[in-house]
Design a protein around this motif. Structure first.
Motif, PDB file in Angstrom:
ATOM      1  N   VAL A  98       0.840  -1.198   0.000  1.00 14.61           N
ATOM      2  CA  VAL A  98       0.000   0.000   0.000  1.00 14.61           C
ATOM      3  C   VAL A  98       0.874   1.247   0.000  1.00 14.61           C
ATOM      4  N   LEU A  99       1.904   1.240   0.836  1.00 10.74           N
ATOM      5  CA  LEU A  99       2.820   2.377   0.924  1.00 10.74           C
ATOM      6  C   LEU A  99       3.467   2.661  -0.433  1.00 10.74           C
ATOM      7  N   ARG A 100       3.843   1.601  -1.128  1.00  8.50           N
ATOM      8  CA  ARG A 100       4.482   1.780  -2.436  1.00  8.50           C
ATOM      9  C   ARG A 100       3.498   2.256  -3.492  1.00  8.50           C
ATOM     10  N   PRO A 104       1.600   8.658   0.913  1.00 10.96           N
ATOM     11  CA  PRO A 104       0.885   9.863   1.366  1.00 10.96           C
ATOM     12  C   PRO A 104       1.672  11.153   1.135  1.00 10.96           C
ATOM     13  N   THR A 105       1.808  11.545  -0.141  1.00  9.11           N
ATOM     14  CA  THR A 105       2.431  12.834  -0.450  1.00  9.11           C
ATOM     15  C   THR A 105       1.495  13.986  -0.086  1.00  9.11           C
ATOM     16  N   ASN A 127       3.514   6.147   9.198  1.00  8.08           N
ATOM     17  CA  ASN A 127       4.027   6.491   7.873  1.00  8.08           C
ATOM     18  C   ASN A 127       3.234   7.616   7.211  1.00  8.08           C
ATOM     19  N   GLY A 128       2.444   8.344   7.985  1.00 12.93           N
ATOM     20  CA  GLY A 128       1.853   9.578   7.485  1.00 12.93           C
ATOM     21  C   GLY A 128       0.410   9.527   7.037  1.00 12.93           C
ATOM     22  N   TYR A 129      -0.253   8.369   7.131  1.00 13.19           N
ATOM     23  CA  TYR A 129      -1.664   8.295   6.762  1.00 13.19           C
ATOM     24  C   TYR A 129      -2.538   8.769   7.922  1.00 13.19           C
TER      25      TYR A 129
END
Length: 278
Positions: A98-100, A104-105, A127-129
């Protein structure tokens, strides 16, 4: 997130095949009264709730969207009561995928359906979500909150049963691992449509399901409140989306302390903008 009585009345009424008029007749009230309930313009009289729940073949707690703490609806309630984490604290390999695929830019709202003890939700939050996560087990949610506190992860955890709960707001990502076999076949179309319709344009679903295979024995830690999916059934839920990847694997598992096997289908699907009118 809100579980509304009006939505549950509509859903249970339709599942029983009743019209508003038929439900009203059974309750000896007007069809206009039922219409007002379902449009959140009024609430049923408290004296009608037992009869209403009985006709819809549910209970008042479920109709109201409430799960009593002492009501155990899955054996995982007891399994999560142990001091150690039943599934460990390392995130599922799907999390990295999912991260790849959807980094979450920008702030991305992610919902985890059936978060258990919270290991994947914590990974996503770190991880920023912007993470919202729910599970049916009180013990699981308590441990998930403790894990989030340890890692200083800001997560909106709440308790709900995915068989009764419906979304009323949109998410960029809906993620679920090893949970959807608890959705019985007669509820799958409705629940999956609810999840699809509350996914933002360009959003993603990352989901896996246990699959029935005649050559794989029943696992030792299975429960009676679940039903495996048919091979490929999950993929058909995304026939109008862009399927970025779908796969089926058979793997070894030791979750119960007894070695056994599972078959699992996994899909990563993207909701593309509808351009039919262009």
């Amino acid at each position: 997130m809100e579980i509304r009585l009006c939505d549950n009345i509509v859903r249970f009424r339709k599942s029983k095949g009743y019209t508003q008029e038929e439900l009203a007749k059974k309750l000896n009230i007007s069809s206009q009264a039922v219409s007002k309930w379902e449009n959140a313009q009024s609430l049923p009289d408290i004296a009608l709730l037992p009869a209403l729940a009985g006709i819809l073949e549910t209970d008042i707690d479920t109709l109201m969207g409430y799960i009593p703490k002492k009501k155990m609806v899955t054996p995982y309630e007891d399994r999560y009561n142990a001091k150690e984490y039943y599934w460990g604290t390392m995130p599922n390999e799907m999390c990295m995928e999912v991260l790849r695929r959807y980094y979450p830019t920008r702030p991305l709202r992610l919902l985890e359906v059936g978060c258990g003890e919270g290991k994947d939700a914590v990974f996503f939050a770190r991880n920023g979500y912007q993470v919202t996560a729910f599970d049916v087990t009180e013990s699981g949610i308590e441990k998930a909150r403790r894990l989030a506190d340890i890692h200083q992860a800001d997560i909106d955890f709440f308790r709900a049963d995915l068989r009764d709960f419906r979304l009323d707001e949109d998410f960029d990502i809906i993620y679920s691992s090893g949970v959807f076999h608890h959705i019985l076949p007669e509820l799958r179309d409705e629940i999956m449509e609810n999840y699809r319709s509350h996914t933002a344009s360009g959003g993603m679903h990352a989901v896996n399901v246990f699959v029935e295979k005649p050559f794989i024995p029943e696992p030792p830690d299975s429960d009676l409140c679940s039903r495996n999916w048919a091979s490929g059934e999950l993929f058909t839920c995304y026939k109008d989306w862009m399927i970025e990847e779908c796969r089926e694997v058979i793997f070894d598992c030791n979750s119960s302390g007894i070695p056994h096997k599972h078959c699992m289908d996994t899909v990563f699907a993207r909701k593309m903008p509808d351009r039919k009118g262009e």
